[in-house]
Design a protein around this motif. Structure first.
Motif, PDB file in Angstrom:
ATOM      1  N   GLU A  97     -21.324 -12.774 -22.123  1.00 24.58           N
ATOM      2  CA  GLU A  97     -20.830 -13.337 -23.377  1.00 24.58           C
ATOM      3  C   GLU A  97     -21.918 -14.103 -24.131  1.00 24.58           C
ATOM      4  N   PHE A  98     -23.036 -14.412 -23.448  1.00 24.52           N
ATOM      5  CA  PHE A  98     -24.099 -15.163 -24.132  1.00 24.52           C
ATOM      6  C   PHE A  98     -25.495 -14.630 -23.794  1.00 24.52           C
ATOM      7  N   THR A  99     -25.575 -13.360 -23.391  1.00 24.33           N
ATOM      8  CA  THR A  99     -26.873 -12.719 -23.172  1.00 24.33           C
ATOM      9  C   THR A  99     -26.929 -11.395 -23.921  1.00 24.33           C
ATOM     10  N   LYS A 100     -28.140 -10.937 -24.159  1.00 26.05           N
ATOM     11  CA  LYS A 100     -28.331  -9.644 -24.799  1.00 26.05           C
ATOM     12  C   LYS A 100     -28.175  -8.527 -23.767  1.00 26.05           C
ATOM     13  N   PRO A 101     -27.763  -7.336 -24.202  1.00 28.15           N
ATOM     14  CA  PRO A 101     -27.750  -6.199 -23.278  1.00 28.15           C
ATOM     15  C   PRO A 101     -29.151  -5.999 -22.703  1.00 28.15           C
ATOM     16  N   GLY A 102     -29.230  -5.781 -21.421  1.00 30.20           N
ATOM     17  CA  GLY A 102     -30.536  -5.623 -20.786  1.00 30.20           C
ATOM     18  C   GLY A 102     -31.092  -6.905 -20.200  1.00 30.20           C
ATOM     19  N   ALA A 103     -30.449  -8.033 -20.488  1.00 31.37           N
ATOM     20  CA  ALA A 103     -30.896  -9.298 -19.902  1.00 31.37           C
ATOM     21  C   ALA A 103     -30.702  -9.268 -18.389  1.00 31.37           C
ATOM     22  N   VAL A 104     -31.590  -9.946 -17.676  1.00 27.70           N
ATOM     23  CA  VAL A 104     -31.514 -10.016 -16.215  1.00 27.70           C
ATOM     24  C   VAL A 104     -31.168 -11.442 -15.806  1.00 27.70           C
ATOM     25  N   TYR A 105     -30.298 -11.557 -14.830  1.00 28.20           N
ATOM     26  CA  TYR A 105     -29.876 -12.846 -14.288  1.00 28.20           C
ATOM     27  C   TYR A 105     -30.536 -12.992 -12.912  1.00 28.20           C
ATOM     28  N   ILE A 106     -31.472 -13.940 -12.792  1.00 26.56           N
ATOM     29  CA  ILE A 106     -32.155 -14.156 -11.517  1.00 26.56           C
ATOM     30  C   ILE A 106     -31.524 -15.348 -10.806  1.00 26.56           C
TER      31      ILE A 106
END
Length: 270
Positions: free
Chosen positions: A162-171
């Motif tokens: 809901e608050f990241t761009k498509p393709g963003a990675v969560y580490i």
């Protein structure tokens, strides 16, 4: 510390002041000693103008921050760092700013000004409500997320689409050791999105001891772009107290054990 006996083939010399990772095992340290062994590729010279105390605070937190951010972002990217006032977070804020990112971070009320002083553009106080909801309300779409905290329910990850761009990675650097936390990690990592899994790529992280990364952090420290934030310093004899402080989870920056700096500085200068 100082090099006593250089390794064969090393560019370091006897007497050089160095910082980095001690020990030869990838799973254990070895710096809490008066004499120790280090791989020649895991330590670098302390830059001029950087104190030994500050240099000692860099690994492994500084390396973790560097490796979870620098290879994964570009100038102008928006990054969210969950947990900005801990040992890894304080380096993360500064390193992200050094490479030109817009930085949003979270912390508790007493640490808001600390995070701002390190360069954070937006600081979310988690004591005032849900971090995920605050990020959504801010309207920023993030290119990258580094989570230094984790939680049992992992609300931040489940809502991050809901608050990241498509393709963003969560580490995810930290995580809950509980059974429920383990179950959540399995669901996040392996359950497809259409079956209720996460909608952004989740990655765990294992820090690599790279001399080039240490060198770059040292350059930034010498330039004043990155500084160590020292929560507390303990003598060698007080090491158990240092671990007690660490277990509280409330440190602001790094906890340092000064093994014998004054003794050895006198012995080398004499």
């Amino acid at each position: 510390g100082r090099i006593v006996t250089p390794a064969p083939g090393s560019l370091l010399q006897r007497g050089d002041l160095v910082f980095g990772a001690a020990g030869t095992s990838p799973f254990a340290g070895g710096a809490l000693a008066e004499f120790t062994i280090a791989d020649k590729d895991n330590v670098v010279r302390v830059p001029d103008g950087v104190s030994l105390l500050d240099a000692a605070a860099v690994p492994i937190a500084g390396l973790t921050a560097y490796q979870t951010i620098v290879p994964r972002v570009k100038k102008g990217d928006h990054i969210f760092i969950n947990g900005g006032s801990g040992g890894t977070g304080v380096f993360g804020i500064q390193i992200a700013k050094a490479v030109g990112c817009h930085v949003t971070t979270s912390c508790s009320t007493p640490n808001v000004e600390l995070c701002r002083s390190l360069g954070a553009d937006v600081v979310v106080d988690y004591r005032k409500g849900s971090v995920a909801e605050a990020l959504k309300a801010n309207g920023i779409l993030f290119d990258h997320i580094v989570d230094n905290v984790g939680s049992d329910d992992m609300e931040l990850y489940w809502k991050c689409h809901e608050f990241t761009k498509p393709g963003a990675v969560y580490i995810l650097i930290a995580g809950s050791p509980s059974l429920s936390g383990l179950v959540e990690n399995v669901k996040m990592k392996f359950l497809p999105g259409f079956l209720g899994g996460g909608q952004r790529k989740l990655e765990g992280f294992f820090t690599s001891k790279k001399a080039a990364d240490l060198t770059q952090i040292g350059v930034w420290m010498a330039e004043g772009k990155v500084k160590a934030v020292i929560d507390s310093k303990f003598s060698f004899e007080e090491a158990p107290k240092a671990f007690e402080r660490l277990r509280t989870g409330r440190s602001r920056g790094k906890i340092v054990v000064d093994v014998a700096s004054e003794t050895y500085e006198k012995s080398w200068s004499g």
